[in-house]
Design an enzyme around this catalytic site. Structure first.
Site, PDB file in Angstrom:
ATOM      1  CG  LEU A  60      -1.897  -0.943   1.192  1.00 31.82           C
ATOM      2  CD1 LEU A  60      -2.336  -1.414   2.718  1.00 31.82           C
ATOM      3  CD2 LEU A  60      -3.543  -0.713   0.336  1.00 31.82           C
ATOM      4  CG  ASP A  61       1.191   5.136  -2.850  1.00 30.72           C
ATOM      5  OD1 ASP A  61       2.591   5.879  -2.100  1.00 30.72           O
ATOM      6  OD2 ASP A  61       0.426   6.788  -2.821  1.00 30.72           O
ATOM      7  CG  PHE A  62       1.939   6.871   3.783  1.00 26.09           C
ATOM      8  CD1 PHE A  62       1.388   6.056   4.982  1.00 26.09           C
ATOM      9  CD2 PHE A  62       2.235   8.008   4.269  1.00 26.09           C
ATOM     10  CE1 PHE A  62       1.130   7.096   6.295  1.00 26.09           C
ATOM     11  CE2 PHE A  62       2.528   8.465   5.282  1.00 26.09           C
ATOM     12  CZ  PHE A  62       1.489   8.768   6.423  1.00 26.09           C
ATOM     13  CG  ASP A  63       2.207  10.737   1.113  1.00 28.18           C
ATOM     14  OD1 ASP A  63       2.071  11.141   1.967  1.00 28.18           O
ATOM     15  OD2 ASP A  63       3.388  10.880   1.066  1.00 28.18           O
ATOM     16  CG  ASP A  71      -2.141   8.550  -4.952  1.00 27.67           C
ATOM     17  OD1 ASP A  71      -1.428   9.709  -5.698  1.00 27.67           O
ATOM     18  OD2 ASP A  71      -0.669   7.899  -4.414  1.00 27.67           O
TER      19      ASP A  71
END
Length: 233
Positions: free
Chosen positions: A8-11, A181
């Site tokens: 999972l990406d964070f930002d 995203d």
């Protein structure tokens, strides 16, 4: 395909980066007696995005990105700044900004963690990202965190993902999906690494690139359905 390892990406995936960035930018700008309008902030975001994309393409170093984005922005308004100092102030404000989640994030992470291994994969500066990730209510849910500065590579480089799988086990690659995203960072990176990709398009952006994700969702609760449905087939 069954997925039980989720990167999972964070930002702007786990947290609302726009909210934190807005607060950090305005607080930093006050030091220069500059009070940005909404249009000014959007102008900075365009400059910032262009710099990070150049970094992903190895056209700029990380140090050049961090300082030059502020030099270019303030030059537009006739303000001379030390780009490195502006960056230090900005990232400190960013690290202190309260974490804001999107709807259903907490419930989704809790649900996914019951049957899957979750990892955070993020581009960024180690100190800033660690301070921000430390604010997460569910930080202990993750089996690991991979920050580009620590790995020596950034998404979408295949070396970043090779580093991840060297750490968590190469055998997990075929059952891994990345969720993020950014088409040019997360999705392209996932394709470079030969893993499944899911574009988290919460802001309803139009895909004008030639990068095609395997899946697209607009909210994280859709990820639960996607994972559970695919794991039943």
């Amino acid at each position: 395909m069954k997925y039980n390892t989720i990167l999972l990406d964070f930002d702007d995936t786990l947290v609302d980066f726009y909210d934190a960035e807005d607060k950090a930018f305005h607080n930093m700008a006050k030091h220069y007696q500059h009070y940005p309008t909404t249009e000014d902030f959007q102008f900075f975001k365009q400059i910032n995005q262009a710099h990070w994309e150049a970094f992903q393409e190895n056209k700029l170093t990380k140090e050049e990105v961090l300082s030059h984005r502020f030099i270019e922005y303030f030059n537009h308004y006739g303000i001379e700044v030390d780009g490195r100092q502006a960056d230090i102030m900005f990232r400190d404000e960013l690290a202190k900004a309260p974490i804001k989640h999107f709807d259903s994030t907490l419930e989704t992470i809790d649900r996914l963690a019951q049957n899957n291994e979750l990892y955070i994969v993020t581009n960024g500066v180690t100190d800033t990202q660690k301070r921000r990730i430390a604010q997460l209510q569910f930080k202990d849910t993750f089996a690991g965190v991979f920050i580009s500065e620590e790995t020596g590579y950034q998404k979408p480089m295949i070396e970043f993902f090779d580093y991840v799988f060297d750490e968590i086990g190469e055998e997990k690659r075929e059952s891994t999906i990345i969720v993020g995203d950014s088409l040019t960072s997360d999705i392209l990176g996932g394709k470079n690494a030969n893993i499944a990709t899911c574009w988290f398009n919460i802001r309803n952006k139009k895909n004008t690139s030639n990068i095609e994700p395997d899946y697209e969702i607009e909210s994280l609760d859709e990820l639960v359905k996607l994972i559970e449905m695919d794991n039943e087939t």
